[in-house]
Design an enzyme around this catalytic site. Sequence first.
Site, PDB file in Angstrom:
ATOM      1  N   LYS A  99      65.945-122.691 -47.705  1.00 24.45           N
ATOM      2  CA  LYS A  99      65.933-121.461 -48.500  1.00 24.45           C
ATOM      3  C   LYS A  99      66.921-121.532 -49.657  1.00 24.45           C
ATOM      4  CE  LYS A  99      63.882-118.086 -45.411  1.00 24.45           C
ATOM      5  NZ  LYS A  99      64.029-116.834 -44.667  1.00 24.45           N
TER       6      LYS A  99
ATOM      7  N   LYS B 102      53.762-125.950 -43.098  1.00 24.15           N
ATOM      8  CA  LYS B 102      53.361-124.834 -42.227  1.00 24.15           C
ATOM      9  C   LYS B 102      52.735-123.699 -43.038  1.00 24.15           C
ATOM     10  CE  LYS B 102      57.385-121.876 -42.038  1.00 24.15           C
ATOM     11  NZ  LYS B 102      58.281-121.007 -41.381  1.00 24.15           N
TER      12      LYS B 102
ATOM     13  N   LYS C  45      53.493-116.927 -45.235  1.00 21.88           N
ATOM     14  CA  LYS C  45      53.063-115.772 -46.038  1.00 21.88           C
ATOM     15  C   LYS C  45      53.697-115.782 -47.424  1.00 21.88           C
ATOM     16  CE  LYS C  45      56.198-113.264 -43.020  1.00 21.88           C
ATOM     17  NZ  LYS C  45      56.288-112.687 -41.739  1.00 21.88           N
TER      18      LYS C  45
END
Length: 335
Positions: free
Chosen positions: A118, A200, A203
């Site tokens: 992140k 993966k 969203k």
Amino acid sequence: MDNTTEKKKIVLSAIQPTGTPTLGNYLGALKNWKNMSKDYNCLYAVADLHSLTVRPEPQDLRRRTQEMYAILLALGLDPQENTVFIQSHVPMHSELAWILNCSTQFGEAARMTQFKDKSEKHPENVNVGLFTYPVLMAADILLYQADYVPIGADQKQHLEITRDIAERFNNVYGNTFKIPEPFIGKVGACVMSLQDPMHKMSKSDPNPKSYISMLDDDNVIVKKIKSAVTDSEAVVRYGEGKDGINNLMGIYSCCTGKTFPEIEKEFDGKGYGDFKQAVAEAVVAELRPFKEEYNRLINDKAYLAECAKLGAEKASRIAIRTLSKAQKKAGLFQI
Ligand code: TYM
């Protein structure tokens, strides 16, 4: 609480309200939440505090938190039998997180792959919350003395650090927290992107064709699965170099309960077109009852608020006990 409830093992998990959950969230975690809800004493939370780490628009966060709460109830979770709540409604999470911060080493938090990913993706907002994210997650779990934590494979490292923090606290101050076990399904633990099956399903992926949202219309689900990336072999079998087909087989297996050898037999001599059609139908059938229930619940804001209040009260009753115990053991003066 009757005797049978008291003897049941405790399950806790949470999901961030960062958008409509994907088929990955569903097969990796939420489906297990529902399956475990009968046999365990389950607590499920909308992790709104965790979402602050990506600085959502305040009105979006508020709306998505309500939507995620409705999504959890629409899974079929009974708010009377289980405890379904919103993390920020139970202030003990933040309080315990501070205490646990002081039992967490800088180096071990810095090793978390999610933190590293992140921070690389969003160099403009590497906030301290992002760094201590797993400590808040540890507080979520340890407050309820959870035995099992149903999660997808991407959260496994956070569960490991939770166990390390709990063990360290217990060693220093005496036995306080139950050491939790992850519950990760054999199939569905990591549903991959439909467009790039090496990554993966997420969203936050900018390409909406890469994921199926749990609230996608039936025809959108069919289109997305039909355009999923596969390979040129045209044989439905699980194997190396067949990430796209392996992923679709995993999805199909989770939705139908069929094993990989059964799926290979079913599609023996058939092409990818037939297989994708069957996968699409299975996903549509799996999500349909959930979508109907969600559309009913999201319009009943009063009922959602009532359930969230009940959830917060039930969760707080347990959380305060563990928090007081931890405060006492750590030497905080209590009156
Ligand atoms: P979150 O909100 O990213 O995801 C919720 C759950 O969905 C799983 N998941 C997947 N499983 C399979 N395939 C995928 N492609 C996929 N994508 C997501 C995640 O593993 C997760 O189980 N930190 C957590 C939320 C959290 C939490 C907790 C979880 C906060 N406190 C305490 C357990 C216990 C998270 O960001 O999940």
